[in-house]
Design a protein around this motif. Structure first.
Motif, PDB file in Angstrom:
ATOM      1  N   LEU A 164       0.158   5.487   0.378  1.00 12.23           N
ATOM      2  CA  LEU A 164      -0.798   6.570   0.567  1.00 12.23           C
ATOM      3  C   LEU A 164      -0.096   7.899   0.330  1.00 12.23           C
ATOM      4  O   LEU A 164       1.050   8.083   0.744  1.00 12.23           O
ATOM      5  CB  LEU A 164      -1.361   6.554   1.989  1.00 12.23           C
ATOM      6  CG  LEU A 164      -2.074   5.285   2.447  1.00 12.23           C
ATOM      7  CD1 LEU A 164      -2.477   5.415   3.910  1.00 12.23           C
ATOM      8  CD2 LEU A 164      -3.286   5.014   1.591  1.00 12.23           C
ATOM      9  N   ALA A 179      -8.353   1.776  11.080  1.00  9.66           N
ATOM     10  CA  ALA A 179      -9.154   0.775  10.364  1.00  9.66           C
ATOM     11  C   ALA A 179      -8.402   0.217   9.160  1.00  9.66           C
ATOM     12  O   ALA A 179      -8.590  -0.950   8.782  1.00  9.66           O
ATOM     13  CB  ALA A 179     -10.482   1.375   9.936  1.00  9.66           C
ATOM     14  N   LYS A 180      -7.530   1.036   8.559  1.00 11.00           N
ATOM     15  CA  LYS A 180      -6.729   0.597   7.404  1.00 11.00           C
ATOM     16  C   LYS A 180      -5.435  -0.098   7.822  1.00 11.00           C
ATOM     17  O   LYS A 180      -4.649  -0.508   6.964  1.00 11.00           O
ATOM     18  CB  LYS A 180      -6.400   1.800   6.526  1.00 11.00           C
ATOM     19  CG  LYS A 180      -7.605   2.384   5.831  1.00 11.00           C
ATOM     20  CD  LYS A 180      -7.229   3.605   5.004  1.00 11.00           C
ATOM     21  CE  LYS A 180      -8.465   4.167   4.308  1.00 11.00           C
ATOM     22  NZ  LYS A 180      -8.188   5.414   3.627  1.00 11.00           N
ATOM     23  N   GLY A 181      -5.188  -0.183   9.138  1.00 10.05           N
ATOM     24  CA  GLY A 181      -3.994  -0.861   9.623  1.00 10.05           C
ATOM     25  C   GLY A 181      -2.725  -0.022   9.520  1.00 10.05           C
ATOM     26  O   GLY A 181      -1.624  -0.562   9.519  1.00 10.05           O
ATOM     27  N   ILE A 182      -2.876   1.305   9.477  1.00  6.59           N
ATOM     28  CA  ILE A 182      -1.718   2.183   9.342  1.00  6.59           C
ATOM     29  C   ILE A 182      -1.185   2.608  10.700  1.00  6.59           C
ATOM     30  O   ILE A 182       0.027   2.661  10.918  1.00  6.59           O
ATOM     31  CB  ILE A 182      -2.087   3.444   8.512  1.00  6.59           C
ATOM     32  CG1 ILE A 182      -2.607   3.052   7.129  1.00  6.59           C
ATOM     33  CG2 ILE A 182      -0.908   4.410   8.407  1.00  6.59           C
ATOM     34  CD1 ILE A 182      -1.607   2.338   6.247  1.00  6.59           C
ATOM     35  N   ASP A 191      -9.829   6.320  10.896  1.00 11.02           N
ATOM     36  CA  ASP A 191      -9.780   5.787   9.542  1.00 11.02           C
ATOM     37  C   ASP A 191      -8.438   5.082   9.284  1.00 11.02           C
ATOM     38  O   ASP A 191      -8.407   3.983   8.728  1.00 11.02           O
ATOM     39  CB  ASP A 191      -9.990   6.921   8.533  1.00 11.02           C
ATOM     40  CG  ASP A 191     -10.040   6.433   7.107  1.00 11.02           C
ATOM     41  OD1 ASP A 191     -10.779   5.468   6.815  1.00 11.02           O
ATOM     42  OD2 ASP A 191      -9.336   7.021   6.248  1.00 11.02           O
ATOM     43  N   LEU A 192      -7.348   5.714   9.715  1.00 16.19           N
ATOM     44  CA  LEU A 192      -6.032   5.092   9.518  1.00 16.19           C
ATOM     45  C   LEU A 192      -5.872   3.818  10.340  1.00 16.19           C
ATOM     46  O   LEU A 192      -5.230   2.872   9.905  1.00 16.19           O
ATOM     47  CB  LEU A 192      -4.920   6.092   9.859  1.00 16.19           C
ATOM     48  CG  LEU A 192      -4.765   7.246   8.876  1.00 16.19           C
ATOM     49  CD1 LEU A 192      -3.744   8.255   9.405  1.00 16.19           C
ATOM     50  CD2 LEU A 192      -4.369   6.754   7.494  1.00 16.19           C
ATOM     51  N   ARG A 217       0.839  -1.193   0.000  1.00 18.50           N
ATOM     52  CA  ARG A 217       0.000   0.000   0.000  1.00 18.50           C
ATOM     53  C   ARG A 217       0.877   1.247   0.000  1.00 18.50           C
ATOM     54  O   ARG A 217       1.903   1.295   0.652  1.00 18.50           O
ATOM     55  CB  ARG A 217      -0.872  -0.008   1.256  1.00 18.50           C
ATOM     56  CG  ARG A 217      -1.913   1.059   1.277  1.00 18.50           C
ATOM     57  CD  ARG A 217      -2.773   0.942   2.496  1.00 18.50           C
ATOM     58  NE  ARG A 217      -3.595  -0.262   2.395  1.00 18.50           N
ATOM     59  CZ  ARG A 217      -4.647  -0.501   3.132  1.00 18.50           C
ATOM     60  NH1 ARG A 217      -5.011   0.355   4.050  1.00 18.50           N
ATOM     61  NH2 ARG A 217      -5.352  -1.591   2.987  1.00 18.50           N
TER      62      ARG A 217
END
Length: 98
Positions: free
Chosen positions: A42, A92-95, A89-90, A40
């Motif tokens: 971003l 939830a995205k695993g960041i 949000d981050l 990924r």
């Protein structure tokens, strides 16, 4: 934003860090800040970059919010809402994790 997904009062006491394998850095080729995660990439906008620069694994979410509110002379409540939503949000995205 806590480990159970809480975005309430405990959120501001949480210390947020990037998950293992995630890198936040300035990319010379793109001339932009990037977040690299497994499989990924971003490209955060300018506001997100200001938040991400403060994610150091030492500061609490509340300290990040206070710093941003002081730096940009913006209402703390507005900054808090935006930062908590972004970090949720981050997460939830695993960041990021706390």
């Amino acid at each position: 934003m806590g480990s159970n997904g809480d975005t309430g009062g405990d959120t501001e006491r949480a210390i947020v860090r990037f998950r293992p394998g995630v890198k936040f850095r300035f990319d010379e080729t793109r001339q932009a800040w990037i977040v690299l995660a497994p499989e990924r990439l971003l490209l955060p906008d300018e506001i997100a970059v200001e938040v991400l620069k403060r994610i150091d694994g030492l500061r609490t979410v509340g300290q990040v919010i206070d710093d941003l509110a002081a730096t940009f002379k913006a209402p703390r409540e507005t900054i808090a809402t935006d930062v908590q939503a972004m970090l949720g949000d981050l997460a939830a995205k695993g960041i990021v994790t706390s």
